[in-house]
Design a protein around this motif. Structure first.
Motif, PDB file in Angstrom:
ATOM      1  N   LYS A 161       0.719  -1.268   0.056  1.00  0.00           N
ATOM      2  CA  LYS A 161       0.132   0.138  -0.071  1.00  0.00           C
ATOM      3  C   LYS A 161       0.811   1.271  -0.067  1.00  0.00           C
ATOM      4  N   ASP A 162       1.966   1.167   0.233  1.00  0.00           N
ATOM      5  CA  ASP A 162       2.875   2.347   0.409  1.00  0.00           C
ATOM      6  C   ASP A 162       3.704   2.542  -0.982  1.00  0.00           C
ATOM      7  N   PHE A 163       3.341   1.684  -1.982  1.00  0.00           N
ATOM      8  CA  PHE A 163       3.947   1.843  -3.243  1.00  0.00           C
ATOM      9  C   PHE A 163       2.815   2.253  -4.437  1.00  0.00           C
ATOM     10  N   ASN A 164       3.367   2.741  -5.362  1.00  0.00           N
ATOM     11  CA  ASN A 164       2.479   3.117  -6.839  1.00  0.00           C
ATOM     12  C   ASN A 164       2.892   2.509  -7.916  1.00  0.00           C
ATOM     13  N   THR A 165       4.229   2.039  -7.851  1.00  0.00           N
ATOM     14  CA  THR A 165       4.952   1.311  -9.047  1.00  0.00           C
ATOM     15  C   THR A 165       5.775   0.074  -8.708  1.00  0.00           C
ATOM     16  N   ILE A 166       5.811  -1.033  -9.515  1.00  0.00           N
ATOM     17  CA  ILE A 166       6.641  -2.025  -9.015  1.00  0.00           C
ATOM     18  C   ILE A 166       7.486  -2.536 -10.136  1.00  0.00           C
ATOM     19  N   SER A 167       8.781  -2.404 -10.026  1.00  0.00           N
ATOM     20  CA  SER A 167       9.768  -2.746 -11.211  1.00  0.00           C
ATOM     21  C   SER A 167      10.203  -4.181 -10.960  1.00  0.00           C
ATOM     22  N   LEU A 168      10.085  -4.852 -12.027  1.00  0.00           N
ATOM     23  CA  LEU A 168      10.584  -6.302 -12.078  1.00  0.00           C
ATOM     24  C   LEU A 168      11.923  -6.429 -12.935  1.00  0.00           C
ATOM     25  N   ILE A 169      12.580  -7.484 -12.956  1.00  0.00           N
ATOM     26  CA  ILE A 169      13.891  -7.713 -13.574  1.00  0.00           C
ATOM     27  C   ILE A 169      13.662  -8.236 -14.913  1.00  0.00           C
ATOM     28  N   VAL A 170      13.898  -7.509 -15.891  1.00  0.00           N
ATOM     29  CA  VAL A 170      13.648  -8.148 -17.196  1.00  0.00           C
ATOM     30  C   VAL A 170      14.924  -8.777 -17.651  1.00  0.00           C
ATOM     31  N   LYS A 171      14.925 -10.054 -18.119  1.00  0.00           N
ATOM     32  CA  LYS A 171      16.063 -10.783 -18.544  1.00  0.00           C
ATOM     33  C   LYS A 171      16.032 -10.916 -20.271  1.00  0.00           C
ATOM     34  N   ASN A 172      17.044 -10.288 -20.840  1.00  0.00           N
ATOM     35  CA  ASN A 172      16.782 -10.401 -22.255  1.00  0.00           C
ATOM     36  C   ASN A 172      17.766 -11.406 -22.865  1.00  0.00           C
ATOM     37  N   LEU A 173      17.257 -12.691 -23.246  1.00  0.00           N
ATOM     38  CA  LEU A 173      18.012 -13.577 -23.750  1.00  0.00           C
ATOM     39  C   LEU A 173      18.548 -13.343 -25.205  1.00  0.00           C
ATOM     40  N   TYR A 174      19.915 -14.048 -25.067  1.00  0.00           N
ATOM     41  CA  TYR A 174      20.584 -13.753 -26.386  1.00  0.00           C
ATOM     42  C   TYR A 174      20.549 -14.972 -27.449  1.00  0.00           C
ATOM     43  N   TYR A 175      20.505 -16.172 -26.565  1.00  0.00           N
ATOM     44  CA  TYR A 175      20.148 -17.552 -27.342  1.00  0.00           C
ATOM     45  C   TYR A 175      19.100 -18.108 -26.921  1.00  0.00           C
ATOM     46  N   GLU A 176      18.464 -18.783 -27.684  1.00  0.00           N
ATOM     47  CA  GLU A 176      17.172 -19.595 -27.409  1.00  0.00           C
ATOM     48  C   GLU A 176      17.460 -20.967 -26.545  1.00  0.00           C
ATOM     49  N   ASP A 177      18.587 -21.269 -26.623  1.00  0.00           N
ATOM     50  CA  ASP A 177      18.764 -22.516 -26.000  1.00  0.00           C
ATOM     51  C   ASP A 177      19.815 -22.411 -24.865  1.00  0.00           C
ATOM     52  N   ASN A 178      20.069 -21.007 -24.532  1.00  0.00           N
ATOM     53  CA  ASN A 178      20.853 -21.058 -23.269  1.00  0.00           C
ATOM     54  C   ASN A 178      20.539 -19.652 -22.624  1.00  0.00           C
ATOM     55  N   GLU A 179      19.654 -19.910 -21.141  1.00  0.00           N
ATOM     56  CA  GLU A 179      19.054 -18.983 -20.467  1.00  0.00           C
ATOM     57  C   GLU A 179      20.082 -18.362 -19.529  1.00  0.00           C
ATOM     58  N   ASN A 180      21.362 -18.881 -19.702  1.00  0.00           N
ATOM     59  CA  ASN A 180      22.395 -18.411 -18.576  1.00  0.00           C
ATOM     60  C   ASN A 180      22.976 -17.132 -19.492  1.00  0.00           C
ATOM     61  N   LYS A 181      22.617 -16.757 -20.645  1.00  0.00           N
ATOM     62  CA  LYS A 181      23.365 -15.478 -21.262  1.00  0.00           C
ATOM     63  C   LYS A 181      22.059 -14.673 -21.526  1.00  0.00           C
ATOM     64  N   PHE A 182      22.449 -13.318 -20.825  1.00  0.00           N
ATOM     65  CA  PHE A 182      21.233 -12.534 -20.832  1.00  0.00           C
ATOM     66  C   PHE A 182      21.858 -11.010 -20.573  1.00  0.00           C
ATOM     67  N   SER A 183      21.039 -10.157 -20.900  1.00  0.00           N
ATOM     68  CA  SER A 183      21.221  -8.759 -20.356  1.00  0.00           C
ATOM     69  C   SER A 183      20.114  -8.602 -19.435  1.00  0.00           C
ATOM     70  N   SER A 184      20.180  -7.576 -18.546  1.00  0.00           N
ATOM     71  CA  SER A 184      19.323  -7.406 -17.357  1.00  0.00           C
ATOM     72  C   SER A 184      19.082  -6.021 -17.328  1.00  0.00           C
ATOM     73  N   LEU A 185      17.709  -5.765 -17.057  1.00  0.00           N
ATOM     74  CA  LEU A 185      17.099  -4.348 -17.110  1.00  0.00           C
ATOM     75  C   LEU A 185      16.051  -4.222 -15.847  1.00  0.00           C
ATOM     76  N   LEU A 186      16.139  -3.608 -14.884  1.00  0.00           N
ATOM     77  CA  LEU A 186      14.886  -3.170 -13.777  1.00  0.00           C
ATOM     78  C   LEU A 186      13.935  -2.394 -14.721  1.00  0.00           C
ATOM     79  N   SER A 187      12.912  -2.963 -14.919  1.00  0.00           N
ATOM     80  CA  SER A 187      11.874  -2.192 -15.706  1.00  0.00           C
ATOM     81  C   SER A 187      10.494  -2.283 -14.963  1.00  0.00           C
TER      82      SER A 187
END
Length: 626
Positions: free
Chosen positions: A107-133
């Motif tokens: 109740k003390d907040f108006n916006t919630i930011s989540l971590i968005v992981k942008n994958l580089y490769y379809e078969d490898n979820e260990n490789k990504f860039s990250s943005l708090l969005s």
């Protein structure tokens, strides 16, 4: 009233949508959330898939304005909060989100930011860039989006940063037609906006990023340079753009340009972790290893404390290199440096962070050999389940053996001779003459010489009878024979004389297809290496041509030679067939036609030009004498 309204905007997303909606099912099934989908003109099965999850599907045709379409989707929301998610994304922590939505502290907040992981490769979820969005917004009637191309949420503070992630698959689309459509749509909108306002720095940045996503790094670099030239006293406001610029310059191997920009960023943000990674990689690549390692150390120190850094809470800054693969890359460089400089204990600190199995294998081999722990070296090899990894282990050992004293080399051979495969047999051969011929036969039977590392070619140096080598060669194809021949004469000088004697003195029957094959395989490499002394080795060239003709007679219908040679892709076989045709015309006295086909033969291999010219002169001098 729902706690959450999930608002989506879709078009032709049948390949992605189900993955996204499945991740939202717990929210829908628990009646915590409603799902609102705006379709902007799908022609595939997008709507049919959506109907399995919600009945709140609305059609609003695309109007070239992202924010407008987003705001339409928001207008249908009845929930206390609004979650914005796209079809090419997946919500990863649904249970955590449910807990958060029922937490009184919200109740003390108006916006919630989540971590968005942008994958580089379809078969490898260990490789990504990250943005708090910012992705979840209080539905109080004031929330909306602005911006025709890259829509920006106009949201209220205070903002809560949640440890909940969304994985974005949009950068790894395999549908090339869809990628091209998205690129053309976004880039044309941006170019249109820039024609109206050429100094809009944000749109220049977004155009550069769009080029990046479509694989046009050269065009992206042009836009980043344009942006950089326009930034004067406001670089601090565009650190996210400078970071992307440094990364693009690195990808384009513009290393000194990337260094300048990365250092510019660090001036303003000491905790911009990506820049330390880039500076580490660049300095290692340009040979400044000491500087590179300094930056890698700073990078790893920052990343161990990443969640507490200010940059982790900054919604404007993308982190490209906080994934496991990047940490592994930095750790590998540091571990390699320390092990190669004899600092074994320092190396150990980084082993657990290396995730690439080949890099880890390489470092473990170096580490165990540096420690002279050969028993563990053998155990490590035996525990490897992947045959490709075993081959790489052997390759790593062989690289080290090139720079090691004979005593230590013998100890390694001795211990690895207990390994129960072809690599064990090779090491057994290196230390003992016992049952030598049987061991050689077993190695040659087991090794795939077409795909193996070259150190397996060493087996031939232990064969005392040169005719036995030729016997083994007869079972191989021409390319493999040539690879082994080049290795043996380069690595073991005594083979030069042996092969020369073979080429000069060997007697091979005209119909011995395997014998002629081996001869032409070796002779070609031999005469090419001696091109400067072509007159001295012309006799070998003559035998090469003669035995090549004998060879093609066995594998082709030479009565159709004049038709056949035009359809051959193998230039060596074409050379032999043309020589065969020319010889036939000489025998018939048709010298003009013989010259014609010899000239055709000259085109088959420019490397043999000197030999071929001498060959033609020799033939026609003999004819003129007759």
């Amino acid at each position: 009233m729902y706690k959450l309204s999930i608002c989506m905007m879709v078009k032709d997303e049948e390949k992605n949508l189900e993955r996204c909606l499945n991740s939202l099912k717990p929210l829908l099934e628990n009646n915590i959330a409603e799902l609102i989908i705006i379709d902007t003109g799908s022609k595939d099965n997008t709507i049919e898939i959506a109907k399995r999850y919600t009945d709140k599907i609305y059609i609003h045709l695309w109007n070239n304005n992202f924010s407008n379409m987003r705001n339409i989707s928001i207008s249908y929301a009845k929930g206390e909060w609004i979650l914005i998610i796209d079809a090419d994304e997946r919500l990863d922590n649904t249970d955590e989100l449910i807990k958060l939505l029922i937490n009184e502290k919200l109740k003390d907040f108006n916006t919630i930011s989540l971590i968005v992981k942008n994958l580089y490769y379809e078969d490898n979820e260990n490789k990504f860039s990250s943005l708090l969005s910012p992705r979840i917004f209080r539905n109080d009637g004031s929330f909306k989006y602005e911006g025709a191309v890259h829509n920006q949420p106009m949201c209220k503070r205070p903002n809560l940063s949640a440890n909940i992630s969304i994985t974005h698959f949009g950068y790894v689309l395999t549908d090339k037609v869809l990628i091209r459509k998205k690129f053309q749509r976004t880039s044309s909108l941006l170019i249109e906006q820039l024609q109206e306002n050429p100094n809009n720095l944000y749109y220049i940045y977004q155009l550069a990023v769009t080029y990046n996503m479509y694989g046009k790094d050269d065009k992206a670099l042009e836009e980043f340079r344009k942006l950089y030239s326009k930034l004067r006293n406001n670089k601090k406001d565009f650190l996210y753009a400078l970071a992307a610029y440094a990364k693009t310059a690195f990808n384009m191997e513009q290393y000194y340009e990337a260094i300048e920009v990365a250092k510019d960023v660090i001036k303003y943000r000491k905790d911009y972790i990506d820049m330390y990674y880039l500076l580490g990689m660049i300095n290692v690549k340009i040979g400044n290893k000491e500087d590179g390692l300094k930056y890698f150390k700073e990078y790893l120190e920052l990343i161990t404390n990443y969640d507490n850094l200010e940059i982790a809470k900054d919604t404007k800054l993308i982190s490209y290199f906080i994934d496991d693969q990047s940490i592994s890359n930095a750790s590998f460089e540091l571990a390699t440096y320390y092990i190669e400089n004899g600092e074994v204990e320092q190396c150990k600190k980084y082993l657990n962070f290396i995730i690439d199995k080949y890099e880890l294998c390489n470092i473990n081999v170096k580490y165990l050999i540096a420690e002279k722990n050969y028993k563990s070296l053998v155990e490590y090899y035996n525990n490897l389940k992947d045959n490709n990894l075993k081959e790489y282990f052997a390759f790593s050992v062989e690289k080290i053996l090139q720079n090691i004293n004979k005593t230590d080399a013998y100890d390694i051979f001795y211990n690895l001779s207990n390994v129960n495969d072809e690599y064990g047999l090779l090491n057994k051969l290196r230390i003992s003459n016992e049952n030598k011929n049987t061991t050689i036969d077993n190695i040659i039977e087991k090794v795939d010489f077409k795909n193996c590392f070259t150190f397996y070619y060493d087996v031939f140096q232990y064969i005392d009878d040169f005719d036995k080598i030729i016997h083994y060669f007869k079972k191989m194809d021409i390319d493999d024979i040539r690879k082994i021949f080049k290795y043996l004469v380069n690595e073991h000088y005594n083979f030069n004389g042996k092969f020369e004697q073979y080429l000069i003195n060997s007697n091979i029957r005209n119909n011995d297809i395997e014998g002629n094959k081996v001869y032409i395989a070796i002779a070609y490499e031999f005469i090419i290496d001696r091109i400067e002394n072509y007159e001295k080795y012309y006799n070998v060239f003559q035998l090469y041509i003669d035995r090549g003709i004998n060879y093609i007679k066995q594998i082709y219908q030479t009565d159709k030679a004049r038709i056949l040679y035009k359809n051959l892709s193998n230039n060596e076989d074409k050379l032999f067939i043309l020589s065969f045709i020319a010889n036939n015309y000489i025998e018939k006295g048709s010298f003009d036609l013989a010259v014609k086909y010899f000239k055709e033969a000259l085109k088959c291999n420019g490397n043999l030009l000197s030999y071929m010219n001498l060959h033609m002169k020799s033939i026609f001098i003999d004819i003129s004498k007759e």
